[in-house]
Design a protein around this motif. Structure first.
Motif, short mmCIF file in Angstrom:
data_model
loop_
_atom_site.label_atom_id
_atom_site.label_comp_id
_atom_site.label_asym_id
_atom_site.label_seq_id
_atom_site.Cartn_x
_atom_site.Cartn_y
_atom_site.Cartn_z
N UNK A 123 0.83 -1.20 0.00
CA UNK A 123 0.00 0.00 0.00
C UNK A 123 0.87 1.26 0.00
N UNK A 124 1.88 1.29 0.86
CA UNK A 124 2.77 2.45 0.93
C UNK A 124 3.57 2.57 -0.37
N UNK A 125 4.06 1.44 -0.89
CA UNK A 125 4.90 1.47 -2.10
C UNK A 125 4.15 2.01 -3.31
N UNK A 126 2.86 1.69 -3.42
CA UNK A 126 2.09 2.09 -4.60
C UNK A 126 1.39 3.43 -4.40
N UNK A 127 0.88 3.66 -3.22
CA UNK A 127 0.11 4.89 -2.97
C UNK A 127 1.01 6.07 -2.59
N UNK A 224 -5.65 3.83 -6.31
CA UNK A 224 -4.48 4.52 -6.86
C UNK A 224 -4.18 4.04 -8.27
N UNK A 225 -4.35 2.73 -8.51
CA UNK A 225 -4.07 2.20 -9.84
C UNK A 225 -5.05 2.74 -10.88
N UNK A 226 -6.29 2.93 -10.47
CA UNK A 226 -7.29 3.44 -11.41
C UNK A 226 -7.00 4.88 -11.82
N UNK A 227 -6.25 5.59 -10.99
CA UNK A 227 -5.92 6.98 -11.31
C UNK A 227 -4.71 7.09 -12.23
#
Length: 324
Positions: A123-127, A224-227
């Motif tokens: 979560x931290x790595x991607x967001x 976050x991925x959808x953005x």
């Protein structure tokens, strides 16, 4: 049978998966193979993540701890079963049973917490990629692992202390291949209401919060991925979660299967067969999932094998020169 408490050190009888000698021989070979594969696979993951500088990151630090826990997880149940099959016996002492129940619950609980911590790491790595190294610093990673062990050890110690207050009959038969706490509580001759209440409350709390944590982490990850505008970036980001998601589904799916089989069939045999999935198969599958789905781990294992082969080759050369 006469009643005895823990001061009399009663013997328990583990009925195992089958009483058929031919089936037991097959089970011995099967579970011995699974155990060796599990230990070897997880040891390779530990060696790869600790020896390769490319894998010195929080994600692989947690993976290394997960592999260590998986070795302890399967070692808490399978070796005793193999010994009993080999020696054609079923007995397990009171102390051995308590030790097995404590170690199994501990490794199971830490495994559960580590999967949650690994979800938080993703979560931290991607967001928050720019703050990732600042947030997931070595001190926080170490604290998360230590806190997981501390909580589980405290809870399991209380469970065992409560269990020691109960009385059992000498020669009590446990319809399982290891000493699982719920099965032991059903066989107590004294009132186990407090034990069951504490066990159920702890199971709900320590089961619900990790699951909610994982669901929250992946909800934020998907948001976050959808953005992301680039499909390539989106795929690359989500691919780092693939291995962890597979392990999560395998761990919780097998656990849910055990619960449903117990609730629907009310059969100890069905429950015991289903429990093989999360006690034996899951620890074995984790190294394969991470090594097959993660190119960094595959690369590290390749370099590890290359160094091992090179070392053996040089050793052979030096021995030959010494002989000459």
């Amino acid at each position: 049978m006469r009643a005895a408490n823990h001061t009399g050190l009663p013997q328990f009888l583990l009925l195992g998966l089958s009483e058929d000698p031919e089936v037991q021989s097959i089970l011995f070979g099967l579970f011995l193979s699974i155990y060796l594969i599990t230990v070897l696979g997880n040891l390779l993951i530990i060696l790869a993540t600790t020896s390769d500088s490319h894998l010195h990151s929080p994600m692989y630090f947690f993976l290394c701890n997960l592999s260590f826990v998986d070795i302890g997880f399967i070692s808490s149940t399978v070796p005793k079963m193999l010994v009993n099959i080999q020696e054609n016996k079923k007995d397990i002492s009171y102390i051995e049973c308590l030790t097995q129940a404590f170690s199994f619950m501990t490794f199971f609980g830490v495994d559960d917490f580590l999967l949650t911590v690994m979800a938080y790491d993703r979560f931290v790595a991607i967001c928050y990629p720019l703050q990732y190294t600042l947030i997931m610093n070595p001190q926080l990673c170490g604290c998360l692992v230590l806190i997981s062990w501390f909580i589980i050890l405290c809870v399991d110690l209380i469970n065992i202390l409560l269990l020691m207050q109960l009385n059992f009959s000498s020669g009590t038969e446990i319809p399982h291949f290891f000493c699982e706490l719920p099965h032991i509580l059903k066989l107590a001759r004294s009132d186990s209401l407090i034990n069951n209440i504490f066990l159920n409350v702890v199971t709900v709390l320590l089961g619900l919060f990790p699951v909610l944590g994982i669901m929250f982490s992946y909800f934020q990850i998907v948001s976050s991925l959808m953005k992301m505008s680039s499909n390539a970036s989106r795929y690359k980001a989500f691919s780092t979660c693939g291995s962890h998601l597979c392990v999560v589904f395998l761990f919780y799916g097998s656990g849910l299967g055990v619960y449903l089989s117990s609730a629907v069939t009310h059969s100890s045999q069905a429950s015991m067969n289903a429990s093989v999935m999360y006690t034996v198969v899951t620890p074995m599958m984790n190294p394969f999932i991470y090594s097959l789905r993660n190119k960094d781990v595959k690369g590290a294992l390749g370099r590890l094998f290359s160094r091992a082969v090179s070392g053996l080759s040089l050793n052979c050369v030096f021995r030959t020169m010494g002989i000459l």
